[in-house]
Design an enzyme around this catalytic site. Structure first.
Site, PDB file in Angstrom:
ATOM      1  CG  ASP A   7      -0.220   0.022   2.535  1.00  0.00           C
ATOM      2  OD1 ASP A   7       0.758  -0.737   2.679  1.00  0.00           O
ATOM      3  OD2 ASP A   7      -0.623   0.794   3.437  1.00  0.00           O
ATOM      4  CD  GLU A  65       4.213   0.769   6.779  1.00  0.00           C
ATOM      5  OE1 GLU A  65       5.088   1.086   7.600  1.00  0.00           O
ATOM      6  OE2 GLU A  65       3.811   1.563   5.886  1.00  0.00           O
TER       7      GLU A  65
END
Length: 358
Positions: free
Chosen positions: A74, A132
């Protein structure tokens, strides 16, 4: 239609392809699908499993040691920096775009190695995880640890976060606390009838201003601590003596201190104030003298440095593993509109890890 990724291509080209697949936290499905498909088709020697928007792959070669390589899929939100673009040439060539630094350059290196390293001298686990960049409770590593814990264990963890292509050992711990000072309300025209809580916080601010943070050497890496006020609040109206003031302080501490010792240190520094811990992340010791970590340092050909910040290496350290950060890109460019990575750093990281693994 799932995006096609060529895992055997130059890792720079693979980085560009990954950058062009938008994958803001919580929206990683398209990229996770592409990673899963590419690994299934181009790395049949790997055991593969899907967990939400995380993809995990590993070898089972019976090697005496296992290395875990981890990277998140991400990114933070796009800021007019997609699709990728390139500038410069030769050693000065740069690849720009959201995620180029944090951390699709590192993910590209991992994917390339997963597909092209068929006879490593360690068994390998590759963890491509989600979420994250948002609240820790949503971090894909936490879900994997709960549901597939055996996939996170090894003799060394390498988190391919941007580190300028240098081995960054361990990481600092972080603790955030709130200090409270109390007083008594009164009309400011009759201030002597009250007690100003904001004024009472002055002593804590003085202690902060005079505080001398430590520099701590561990395994040849210097961890620079810090203690900073990050927020202050108090007051109820423009004509009322405030009866409460809250000062928020963040302490970044070296891995020679446990979270308990860090809290005890702050309680000593701020004796006399009510102190409440509101956030706490443990540090990760470097442990560079372990065999696998020493091999990586030797393969990098450079001097390792301390990680001044907190990363997911701490999650692996909590599992009892030595853990380091090693990936392409300048971490100070993470999350910025100007995010870009030197293409030669991507190739450098791939070469170092290939040398280490094979």
């Amino acid at each position: 239609m799932t995006v096609a990724l060529d895992l055997t291509a130059d890792p720079v080209e693979l980085t560009a392809a990954l950058v062009d697949v938008a994958s803001v936290s919580g929206e990683e499905a398209e990229l996770a699908d592409a990673v899963e498909l590419a690994l299934r088709e181009q790395a049949p020697h790997l055991e593969l499993v899907r967990s939400g928007n995380a993809v995990l792959a590993r070898t089972r070669l019976g090697r005496p040691s296992r290395v875990v390589l981890a990277g998140h899929l991400d990114t933070v939100p796009v800021e007019d920096n997609l699709p990728h673009r390139r500038t410069g040439s030769g050693p000065a060539a740069l690849l720009h775009g959201r995620g180029s630094v944090d951390m699709k350059g590192g993910v590209a290196v991992m994917l390339h190695l997963a597909a092209t390293t068929e006879a490593p001298n360690h068994d390998l686990t590759f963890v491509f995880y989600d979420c994250e960049e948002v609240d820790a409770a949503r971090n894909g590593l936490g879900r994997i640890e709960r549901e597939l814990p055996e996939w996170l264990h090894g003799d060394l963890a390498i988190v391919c976060e941007p580190s300028n292509g240098v081995v960054e050992a361990g990481c600092q711990g972080s603790i955030r606390v709130e200090l409270r000072a109390t007083g008594k309300r009164a009309h400011t025209a009759r201030a002597w009838m009250g007690s100003n809580a904001i004024h009472a916080m002055g002593e804590a601010l003085r202690r902060l201003a005079e505080y001398q943070p430590r520099d701590v050497d561990i395994d040849g890496c210097t961890y620079r601590e810090g203690l900073q006020a990050v927020r202050i609040a108090g007051g109820v109206a423009g004509n009322v003596v405030p009866d409460e003031c809250v000062l928020t302080v963040n302490h970044r501490f070296a891995p020679d201190r446990s979270p308990e010792l860090a809290e005890a240190h702050l309680r000593e520094v701020f004796t006399g104030y009510q102190l409440t811990v509101v956030d706490l992340s443990p540090p990760a010791p470097p442990r560079l003298t372990t065999p696998a970590a020493k091999e990586l340092v030797d393969a990098s050909g450079g001097r390792p440095v301390a990680k001044l910040g907190w990363t997911d290496v701490a999650r692996f350290a909590a599992l009892g593993m030595p853990a380091v950060n090693f990936g392409p890109g300048d971490p100070t460019l993470s999350h910025t509109r100007e995010e870009h990575v030197p293409v030669q750093q991507i190739r450098h990281c791939a070469d170092v890890l290939r040398r280490f693994l094979a």
